[in-house]
Design a protein around this motif. Structure first.
Motif, short mmCIF file in Angstrom:
data_model
loop_
_atom_site.label_atom_id
_atom_site.label_comp_id
_atom_site.label_asym_id
_atom_site.label_seq_id
_atom_site.Cartn_x
_atom_site.Cartn_y
_atom_site.Cartn_z
N LEU A 58 -3.78 84.19 71.70
CA LEU A 58 -2.69 83.25 71.41
C LEU A 58 -2.14 82.64 72.69
CD1 LEU A 58 -0.69 81.97 69.43
CD2 LEU A 58 0.73 84.02 69.64
N TRP A 59 -2.01 83.46 73.72
CA TRP A 59 -1.54 82.96 75.02
C TRP A 59 -2.47 81.86 75.52
CZ3 TRP A 59 2.28 81.80 77.71
CH2 TRP A 59 3.33 82.66 77.99
N GLU A 60 -3.77 82.08 75.39
CA GLU A 60 -4.75 81.08 75.83
C GLU A 60 -4.54 79.77 75.09
OE1 GLU A 60 -7.49 79.26 77.90
OE2 GLU A 60 -7.44 81.44 78.18
N VAL A 61 -4.31 79.86 73.78
CA VAL A 61 -4.09 78.66 72.98
C VAL A 61 -2.82 77.94 73.42
CG1 VAL A 61 -3.64 77.80 70.65
CG2 VAL A 61 -5.35 79.60 71.00
N VAL A 62 -1.75 78.70 73.63
CA VAL A 62 -0.48 78.11 74.05
C VAL A 62 -0.60 77.41 75.41
CG1 VAL A 62 1.89 78.67 74.77
CG2 VAL A 62 0.93 79.72 72.71
N LEU A 63 -1.40 78.00 76.29
CA LEU A 63 -1.53 77.47 77.65
C LEU A 63 -2.61 76.39 77.77
CD1 LEU A 63 -1.19 80.76 79.74
CD2 LEU A 63 0.49 78.92 79.53
N THR A 64 -3.17 75.96 76.64
CA THR A 64 -4.23 74.95 76.67
C THR A 64 -3.82 73.67 77.40
OG1 THR A 64 -5.30 75.77 74.66
CG2 THR A 64 -5.70 73.47 75.24
N PRO A 65 -2.62 73.12 77.16
CA PRO A 65 -2.24 71.90 77.91
C PRO A 65 -2.21 72.13 79.42
CG PRO A 65 -0.79 72.23 76.02
CD PRO A 65 -1.60 73.48 76.15
N VAL A 66 -1.79 73.32 79.84
CA VAL A 66 -1.77 73.63 81.27
C VAL A 66 -3.19 73.69 81.81
CG1 VAL A 66 -1.10 75.34 83.01
CG2 VAL A 66 0.39 74.92 81.04
N THR A 67 -4.09 74.30 81.05
CA THR A 67 -5.49 74.39 81.46
C THR A 67 -6.08 73.00 81.62
OG1 THR A 67 -5.73 76.47 80.24
CG2 THR A 67 -7.75 75.33 80.88
N TYR A 68 -5.83 72.12 80.66
CA TYR A 68 -6.33 70.75 80.75
C TYR A 68 -5.81 70.05 82.00
CZ TYR A 68 -8.83 69.89 76.35
OH TYR A 68 -9.76 69.87 75.34
N ALA A 69 -4.52 70.21 82.26
CA ALA A 69 -3.91 69.53 83.41
C ALA A 69 -4.51 70.02 84.73
CB ALA A 69 -2.40 69.76 83.41
N VAL A 70 -4.67 71.33 84.86
CA VAL A 70 -5.21 71.90 86.09
C VAL A 70 -6.68 71.51 86.26
CG1 VAL A 70 -5.74 74.03 87.34
CG2 VAL A 70 -3.58 73.81 86.10
N VAL A 71 -7.47 71.61 85.20
CA VAL A 71 -8.89 71.26 85.27
C VAL A 71 -9.07 69.79 85.66
CG1 VAL A 71 -10.94 70.84 83.84
CG2 VAL A 71 -9.76 73.05 83.74
N ASN A 72 -8.34 68.90 85.01
CA ASN A 72 -8.47 67.47 85.31
C ASN A 72 -8.04 67.16 86.75
OD1 ASN A 72 -9.42 66.90 82.76
ND2 ASN A 72 -7.42 66.38 81.93
N PHE A 73 -6.97 67.80 87.20
CA PHE A 73 -6.51 67.58 88.57
C PHE A 73 -7.57 68.01 89.57
CE2 PHE A 73 -4.69 69.53 92.39
CZ PHE A 73 -4.04 68.44 92.94
N LEU A 74 -8.10 69.22 89.38
CA LEU A 74 -9.07 69.75 90.34
C LEU A 74 -10.39 68.97 90.31
CD1 LEU A 74 -8.51 73.60 89.88
CD2 LEU A 74 -7.92 72.22 91.88
#
Length: 272
Positions: free
Chosen positions: A232-248
């Protein structure tokens, strides 16, 4: 640094240079070292600070470390997605040996006899004055120190083994799904890799650490609920993951696909 890397900050995601996993393993990346440091730091701190405390919120009791430990899996996803499996493998091994050293240091420091006049928050607390008078400030402080930093060999073995196996499964699933999906649908990879990686982690940790100490029913219950909470934490943090991945990816200027990668955890990463 080559011209491609210098131009990376302004490169749109769709125009990134696509490279294989072996090329990614040899490439110098601008932010990889920072990401590895963050990964190891969160891993160690969540095990050191959060693992020994039980918290209860709204009648739900859980280990406090569960709030932050899943962040290391999010970073594991980011590392695999941006830098490829070979580089993520390096981070897993660094984290593994860092955990081993932390465990060794904890065993040694906890086992050392305390000084009689060693003072701490507990020894200065009036409610423990009678205990200090009967023994020593150091003896009381040693008890509280052990309760925080002490750990049994079973807990250490379970934690280190579960992390190693779970993180490699997480990275493998992430890398393979990226190839299967052609780099699309990032959320399916982050969710899918966490479902499998955390399942392996939980299936190893709870039985090794608590089977025979807890009832079988409690082991199964905590194992399933904590696995579900981490996913569930992974699902909740999905927008953060997208932002970090796209930035990097924009900053690094490449998109790594593990089409030619040796997925063995023991494979040697090519030299830069």
């Amino acid at each position: 640094m080559n011209d491609t890397a210098q131009a990376a900050p302004s490169a749109p995601i769709g125009m990134l240079e696509k490279i294989g996993g072996s090329a990614g393993a040899r490439r110098h990346f601008r932010y990889f070292d920072y990401m590895m440091a963050a990964f190891v730091a969160i891993l160690l701190l969540s095990n050191l600070i959060g693992a020994s405390k039980l918290s209860s919120v709204g009648g739900f009791t859980f280990g406090a470390g569960i709030l932050f430990f899943p962040v290391s899996y999010v970073l594991g996803d980011v590392l695999t997605e941006v830098y490829g499996y070979a580089n993520a493998r390096r981070c897993v091994w660094v984290g593994f040996f860092a955990l081993l050293f932390m465990a060794l240091m904890s065993f040694v420091v906890v086992a050392m006899p305390p000084a009689a006049d060693w003072g701490c928050a507990s020894s200065g607390d009036p409610q423990f004055a009678a205990l200090v008078a009967k023994g020593s400030a150091g003896a009381l402080c040693q008890t509280t120190y052990v309760s925080v930093f002490g750990s049994t060999w079973r807990i250490v073995l379970a934690s280190v083994t579960a992390f190693w196996a779970g993180e490699f499964v997480n990275s493998f699933v992430m890398a393979r799904m990226k190839v299967w999906t052609g780099g699309k649908y990032l959320f399916t990879r982050t969710w899918g890799s966490t479902i499998f990686g955390q399942a392996v982690d939980s299936l190893i940790f709870y039985p090794v650490a608590f089977l025979g100490t807890w009832t079988n029913a409690d082991v199964v219950h905590v194992m399933i609920t904590n696995w579900a909470f981490k996913v569930l934490w992974e699902v909740v943090l999905t927008p953060v993951t997208y932002a970090v991945v796209n930035f990097l990816k924009r900053r690094e200027g490449v998109d790594v696909f593990d089409t030619d990668t040796d997925f063995s955890p023991f494979a040697r990463t090519a030299s830069v």
